[in-house]
Each structure stands twice: as C-alpha cells, then as structure tokens.
Scaffold this active site. Structure first.
Site, PDB file in Angstrom:
ATOM      1  N   GLN A 167     -50.127  59.297  45.352  1.00  0.00           N
ATOM      2  CA  GLN A 167     -51.233  59.603  46.016  1.00  0.00           C
ATOM      3  C   GLN A 167     -52.377  58.757  46.145  1.00  0.00           C
ATOM      4  OE1 GLN A 167     -51.118  62.040  48.789  1.00  0.00           O
ATOM      5  NE2 GLN A 167     -52.962  60.973  49.531  1.00  0.00           N
TER       6      GLN A 167
ATOM      7  N   LYS B 188     -47.756  68.240  51.416  1.00  0.00           N
ATOM      8  CA  LYS B 188     -46.527  67.814  51.296  1.00  0.00           C
ATOM      9  C   LYS B 188     -45.405  68.344  50.523  1.00  0.00           C
ATOM     10  CE  LYS B 188     -48.607  62.919  51.538  1.00  0.00           C
ATOM     11  NZ  LYS B 188     -49.251  62.095  50.870  1.00  0.00           N
TER      12      LYS B 188
ATOM     13  N   ASP C 131     -43.274  55.647  50.538  1.00  0.00           N
ATOM     14  CA  ASP C 131     -44.499  55.251  51.161  1.00  0.00           C
ATOM     15  C   ASP C 131     -44.446  53.901  51.787  1.00  0.00           C
ATOM     16  OD1 ASP C 131     -46.653  56.664  51.802  1.00  0.00           O
ATOM     17  OD2 ASP C 131     -47.848  56.494  49.707  1.00  0.00           O
TER      18      ASP C 131
END
Ligand code: NDP
Length: 300
Positions: free
Chosen positions: A98, A54, A121
């Site tokens: 995460q 990422k 997200d």
C-alpha cells in the site's frame, strides 16, 4: 442532451461476482485458492480504510487474504525481506504494497522487488514495459477499471479520439497505453498543455485524472462524448452543516452531464472499480501461475 450515468458501483459488483464464480470453479476443479497479500506500513488513515476494504472484498470473493501490518519505522531492509518471503510463498499469487510508504523507504525499490508475476498493482517496471510494448502485463487497477467501463459502454473503441488529462504513472500514462492498445487516437494532457479546453473538445472519450475539484467544465465536452472521471477530491459542504465535506470529481458533474453521452459519477464511478480490478488481477495472476486459462473479460 442528458448523459447516461455509468454506474461503477453496480459494474464493480458484477465484476466481483464474476471473479467469485471463477474462484469457486478453480477450487472445485483444481483445489487452488487465489491468495492476495497486502502490506501496510504505518498508520495512514486513508490507507487503513483501503486495506480494510481490500481484505473484506478479497474474502468475499472466496480468496485468501494475507494482511501484513508493519510499524511506521520498519526498516526498508525488513520490508524487502517480507517481499522476498511473499515472492517465494506459493499460496500468495498477488502482492500489493500500500502506497504511500513512509519517507525513509524507497518506494520504487520496494515495488521493483515484487515478483512481476505477482505485481497485481502493475507498478513494477517490467509490467510498465510490457504494457508499453503491447505485451501481456499486470495492468494497474484504476486504468483497467476505466477501460472495462469504456468497453462495456461503447463496445469497440477503435478509431475514437481519446484525451487523458493527467500523466501520472499510476493513472494517466497506463490509461493512455490501454487506450492506444484498443486503437484509440490518444492525446495525453497535463499541467503544461496549452488550450486544455480546446484539446478536450476534440475527444470522443475524456478520462480526467488530475486531482482538481470540478476543473473540467461542460463547455469543454464534445456533445455525446463519454466522460470517465477518476478524480477524488474532498471539498467543503457547508450546505450539509458546519465542518461537513463531500466528494467531487475532476469534472463539474452537472454541466458535463448536460453535454456528454455518458459520464461516471463521483462517488460511485471509477472508485469501486479499482478494488474489483485488484481482485480480477489476483485471479489472473493465479491462473497464469498455474498454467490455466485466464478469465475472459477481466484483463486488458
Ligand atoms: P497526480 O497528482 O500524480 O497527477 C495529476 C496529473 O494531473 C499530473 O500529470 C498533472 O500534470 C496534471 N494536472 C495538474 N493540474 C493540471 C491542470 N491544471 N491542467 C491539466 N493537468 C493538470 O495524481 P494521480 O494520477 O495519482 O490521481 C489523479 C486523481 O485521481 C486524484 O484525484 C486521485 O485522488 C484520483 N485517483 C482515484 C483513484 C480511484 O480509485 N478512483 C485511484 C488513483 C487516483 P503535471 O504532470 O504536468 O504536473
């Protein structure tokens, strides 16, 4: 019939290229650089690989990348403090924590502490609600990638029968909402579904998000259907040597490809689209935060 292979790797590269062009224009015209903050707690090896990828792809797209690596025993309160600081930081347009988080941290509490406008997200309860009610939301990256591939391959999805196998909050449910938003007739199947092969046989679009290696067989697939295989499963590969493994999807690729009209491979299908959509979401969040038009074709 032999299916067209939907090349997610090439498509993701195209999306990343479009994002990078848009970022360059934002810098040029408005002196704005989109910024993505990624928070990693602990040493989970798979998470470390994701976060590294990422970071690299965020920089490649011309965006700012802010990495926050915290020890596994970080108290929940410290993590919430960091999220609050990132919420308040105008250089940060997207925040990704995460998952999975260590057991002593309430993941839902942390996710719901993120400013929904920066929740790239799309897991914040407000974004879940906005998506469910057909309003402008931040959309979870993996289902968004699947939707983009379907639109790219099929054009309009209106009126098509879609079967989503799996009802998780991160893939199955948002995928179903997106397909409904594009006017598909949607069925969500799961572990309690009776006659799964019979349900899947109705589908013009099959999205498999189960986590069971090669579960979906070719004779479940309606001839000509489009099959999106989200599953990532590592299985033994003795043919490659002792102790070797390989990745397979939730669909038995050979038999499904013999019947389907189009299919995504594993690896090289949905996987690369996920980070591309994370970058697209960060760009979208940045445009919204600055009252600028959103990039076309990169949102739901
Ligand atoms: P979850 O384990 O959260 O959900 C799996 C779903 O599959 C559940 O709804 C479960 O049903 C259903 N299921 C399990 N067994 C069966 C069965 N025998 N028949 C029908 N349905 C079944 O998984 P995720 O949604 O998080 O992930 C699914 C797959 O996608 C995994 O392989 C994961 O690695 C992959 N993935 C890939 C991503 C990418 O970037 N390509 C990103 C995210 C995930 P029930 O609810 O009844 O238990």
């Amino acid at each position: 019939m032999t299916a067209t292979i939907i090349d997610g790797k090439a498509f993701a590269a195209r999306i990343r290229g479009e994002v990078a062009e848009h970022v360059a224009r934002l810098k040029e015209a408005h002196s704005i650089t989109p910024g993505l903050a990624v928070v990693l707690v602990g040493e989970d090896p798979a998470s470390q690989v994701y976060v590294r990828n990422k970071h690299a792809q965020t920089l490649e797209a011309g965006m700012e990348s802010f990495e926050h690596r915290l020890p596994a025993d970080t108290p929940e309160a410290d993590l919430l403090d960091l999220v609050a600081r990132l919420n308040a930081d105008p250089a940060v347009h997207g925040i990704l924590v995460q998952l999975p988080l260590p057991g002593h941290v309430d993941a839902e509490k942390v996710i719901n502490a993120i400013d929904p406008a920066k929740d790239v997200d799309g897991f914040h309860i407000s974004n879940v609600g906005l998506l469910g009610t057909g309003q402008k939301a931040m959309v979870p990256c993996t289902p968004l990638g699947c939707l983009m591939m379907l639109r790219d391959h099929l054009g309009s999805l209106s009126g098509l029968e879609a079967v989503v196998i799996g009802r998780s909050n991160i893939v199955g449910k948002p995928m179903a909402q997106l397909l409904l938003g594009d006017s598909c007739t949607v069925t969500v199947a799961h572990s309690r579904t009776r006659d799964l092969p019979g349900v899947v046989r109705r589908a013009d679009i099959v999205v498999a998000a189960v986590g069971r290696p090669e579960m979906v067989e070719g004779d479940w697939i309606k001839p000509g259907a489009t099959v999106i295989d989200v599953g990532i499963n590592r299985v033994d590969a003795p043919e490659k040597g002792e102790g070797k493994t390989r990745l397979v999807g939730d669909c038995d690729f050979e038999s499904c490809a013999a019947v389907a009209g189009a299919i995504t491979p594993v690896p090289g299908g949905v996987g690369p689209m996920t980070i591309a959509c994370l970058l697209a979401n960060t760009l979208t969040a940045c445009c919204r935060a600055n009252g600028l038009p959103e990039p076309e074709g990169l949102t739901a």
